[in-house]
Design a protein around this motif. Structure first.
Motif, PDB file in Angstrom:
ATOM      1  N   GLY A  91       0.561  -1.130   0.019  1.00  0.00           N
ATOM      2  CA  GLY A  91       0.032   0.020  -0.066  1.00  0.00           C
ATOM      3  C   GLY A  91       0.946   1.189   0.109  1.00  0.00           C
ATOM      4  O   GLY A  91       0.246   2.487  -0.386  1.00  0.00           O
ATOM      5  N   PHE A  92       2.053   1.130   0.339  1.00  0.00           N
ATOM      6  CA  PHE A  92       2.925   2.404   0.536  1.00  0.00           C
ATOM      7  C   PHE A  92       3.995   2.554  -0.728  1.00  0.00           C
ATOM      8  O   PHE A  92       4.799   3.330  -0.835  1.00  0.00           O
ATOM      9  CB  PHE A  92       3.725   2.310   1.535  1.00  0.00           C
ATOM     10  N   LEU A  93       3.679   1.597  -1.888  1.00  0.00           N
ATOM     11  CA  LEU A  93       4.691   1.656  -3.046  1.00  0.00           C
ATOM     12  C   LEU A  93       4.355   2.873  -4.079  1.00  0.00           C
ATOM     13  O   LEU A  93       3.936   2.570  -4.948  1.00  0.00           O
ATOM     14  CB  LEU A  93       4.430   0.314  -3.807  1.00  0.00           C
ATOM     15  N   ASN A  94       4.490   3.892  -3.443  1.00  0.00           N
ATOM     16  CA  ASN A  94       4.311   5.203  -4.451  1.00  0.00           C
ATOM     17  C   ASN A  94       5.162   6.337  -3.623  1.00  0.00           C
ATOM     18  O   ASN A  94       5.475   6.268  -2.764  1.00  0.00           O
ATOM     19  CB  ASN A  94       2.920   5.379  -4.720  1.00  0.00           C
ATOM     20  N   GLU A  95       5.475   7.149  -4.549  1.00  0.00           N
ATOM     21  CA  GLU A  95       6.353   8.231  -4.390  1.00  0.00           C
ATOM     22  C   GLU A  95       5.593   9.167  -3.198  1.00  0.00           C
ATOM     23  O   GLU A  95       6.370   9.785  -2.391  1.00  0.00           O
ATOM     24  CB  GLU A  95       6.676   9.174  -5.255  1.00  0.00           C
ATOM     25  N   GLU A  96       4.461   9.483  -3.149  1.00  0.00           N
ATOM     26  CA  GLU A  96       3.654  10.136  -2.146  1.00  0.00           C
ATOM     27  C   GLU A  96       3.667   9.440  -0.993  1.00  0.00           C
ATOM     28  O   GLU A  96       3.857  10.327   0.387  1.00  0.00           O
ATOM     29  CB  GLU A  96       2.137  10.355  -2.189  1.00  0.00           C
ATOM     30  N   ASN A  97       3.933   8.259  -0.573  1.00  0.00           N
ATOM     31  CA  ASN A  97       4.049   7.547   0.709  1.00  0.00           C
ATOM     32  C   ASN A  97       5.376   7.103   0.975  1.00  0.00           C
ATOM     33  O   ASN A  97       5.505   6.041   1.741  1.00  0.00           O
ATOM     34  CB  ASN A  97       3.094   6.288   0.645  1.00  0.00           C
ATOM     35  N   LEU A  98       6.195   7.652   0.433  1.00  0.00           N
ATOM     36  CA  LEU A  98       7.785   7.219   0.480  1.00  0.00           C
ATOM     37  C   LEU A  98       8.271   7.136   1.833  1.00  0.00           C
ATOM     38  O   LEU A  98       8.780   6.076   2.373  1.00  0.00           O
ATOM     39  CB  LEU A  98       8.879   8.023  -0.241  1.00  0.00           C
ATOM     40  N   PRO A  99       8.050   8.073   2.820  1.00  0.00           N
ATOM     41  CA  PRO A  99       8.514   7.990   4.205  1.00  0.00           C
ATOM     42  C   PRO A  99       7.890   6.960   4.737  1.00  0.00           C
ATOM     43  O   PRO A  99       8.350   6.411   5.841  1.00  0.00           O
ATOM     44  CB  PRO A  99       7.923   9.363   4.618  1.00  0.00           C
ATOM     45  N   ASP A 100       6.603   6.584   4.895  1.00  0.00           N
ATOM     46  CA  ASP A 100       6.010   5.682   5.227  1.00  0.00           C
ATOM     47  C   ASP A 100       6.340   4.395   4.798  1.00  0.00           C
ATOM     48  O   ASP A 100       6.524   3.404   5.719  1.00  0.00           O
ATOM     49  CB  ASP A 100       4.303   5.608   5.033  1.00  0.00           C
ATOM     50  N   LEU A 101       6.634   4.121   3.597  1.00  0.00           N
ATOM     51  CA  LEU A 101       7.268   2.817   3.038  1.00  0.00           C
ATOM     52  C   LEU A 101       8.525   2.645   3.817  1.00  0.00           C
ATOM     53  O   LEU A 101       8.867   1.546   4.228  1.00  0.00           O
ATOM     54  CB  LEU A 101       7.451   2.836   1.495  1.00  0.00           C
ATOM     55  N   LEU A 102       9.394   3.619   3.874  1.00  0.00           N
ATOM     56  CA  LEU A 102      10.794   3.430   4.495  1.00  0.00           C
ATOM     57  C   LEU A 102      10.651   2.875   5.859  1.00  0.00           C
ATOM     58  O   LEU A 102      11.151   2.048   6.345  1.00  0.00           O
ATOM     59  CB  LEU A 102      11.607   4.815   4.496  1.00  0.00           C
ATOM     60  N   SER A 103       9.614   3.463   6.604  1.00  0.00           N
ATOM     61  CA  SER A 103       9.211   3.270   7.998  1.00  0.00           C
ATOM     62  C   SER A 103       8.728   1.895   8.111  1.00  0.00           C
ATOM     63  O   SER A 103       9.123   1.130   9.155  1.00  0.00           O
ATOM     64  CB  SER A 103       8.419   4.197   8.519  1.00  0.00           C
ATOM     65  N   GLU A 104       7.799   1.578   7.330  1.00  0.00           N
ATOM     66  CA  GLU A 104       7.185   0.115   7.280  1.00  0.00           C
ATOM     67  C   GLU A 104       8.305  -1.006   6.963  1.00  0.00           C
ATOM     68  O   GLU A 104       8.011  -2.024   7.582  1.00  0.00           O
ATOM     69  CB  GLU A 104       6.065   0.025   6.435  1.00  0.00           C
ATOM     70  N   ALA A 105       9.149  -0.547   6.211  1.00  0.00           N
ATOM     71  CA  ALA A 105      10.047  -1.509   5.655  1.00  0.00           C
ATOM     72  C   ALA A 105      11.090  -1.898   6.864  1.00  0.00           C
ATOM     73  O   ALA A 105      11.440  -2.993   7.273  1.00  0.00           O
ATOM     74  CB  ALA A 105      10.757  -1.120   4.404  1.00  0.00           C
ATOM     75  N   ASP A 106      11.441  -1.044   7.549  1.00  0.00           N
ATOM     76  CA  ASP A 106      12.145  -1.132   8.866  1.00  0.00           C
ATOM     77  C   ASP A 106      11.555  -1.849   9.695  1.00  0.00           C
ATOM     78  O   ASP A 106      12.074  -2.628  10.389  1.00  0.00           O
ATOM     79  CB  ASP A 106      12.655   0.354   9.441  1.00  0.00           C
ATOM     80  N   ARG A 107      10.009  -1.603  10.058  1.00  0.00           N
ATOM     81  CA  ARG A 107       9.321  -2.195  11.121  1.00  0.00           C
ATOM     82  C   ARG A 107       9.171  -3.609  10.559  1.00  0.00           C
ATOM     83  O   ARG A 107       9.374  -4.342  11.571  1.00  0.00           O
ATOM     84  CB  ARG A 107       7.892  -1.468  11.106  1.00  0.00           C
ATOM     85  N   PHE A 108       8.770  -3.983   9.404  1.00  0.00           N
ATOM     86  CA  PHE A 108       8.995  -5.357   8.959  1.00  0.00           C
ATOM     87  C   PHE A 108      10.183  -5.983   9.324  1.00  0.00           C
ATOM     88  O   PHE A 108      10.168  -7.228   9.906  1.00  0.00           O
ATOM     89  CB  PHE A 108       8.644  -5.345   7.382  1.00  0.00           C
TER      90      PHE A 108
END
Length: 123
Positions: A91-108
């Protein structure tokens, strides 16, 4: 008696071998999944969301193949949390959600490492 000693040694060797197998297996799965999370982050930071999506698809497929093994070595709730976190990355695989994607990848990755740690804390 000698048979009891041999049986005890065999049980010990089996337990030691099983522990070594668990360590190797969980380390490999943890390294692969966290490596995928790091690659996903780098690809997203570079703006290559197609490659990031391919990396995520590979991680999902890898996790699916190894989920039963992880559940054998860890608590199902921890493995379930990993599955939820992995599914949420899409759900975060887009440029608008980049900060969330980075955070969620770390959480994963942290959840994968925590599930591995829980097994060895109990074992």
């Amino acid at each position: 008696d000698m048979r009891r000693t041999i049986a005890a040694v065999l049980i010990f060797v089996f337990a030691l071998g099983f522990s070594a197998y668990c360590e190797i297996y969980s380390a490999r799965v943890t390294q692969t999944l966290c490596g995928s999370a790091q690659a996903l982050k780098q690809q997203a930071l570079a703006g290559d969301f197609a490659a990031a999506e391919a990396t995520l698809a590979h991680a999902e497929e890898y996790f699916s193949r190894h989920r039963a093994g992880l559940e054998m070595f860890s608590q199902r709730t921890g493995v379930g949390a990993i599955a939820v976190s992995l599914a949420g990355l899409r759900g975060f695989l887009n440029e608008e959600n980049l900060p969330d994607l980075l955070s969620e990848a770390d959480r994963f990755c942290a959840q994968v490492q925590a599930a591995r740690h829980l097994f060895f804390a109990v074992f």
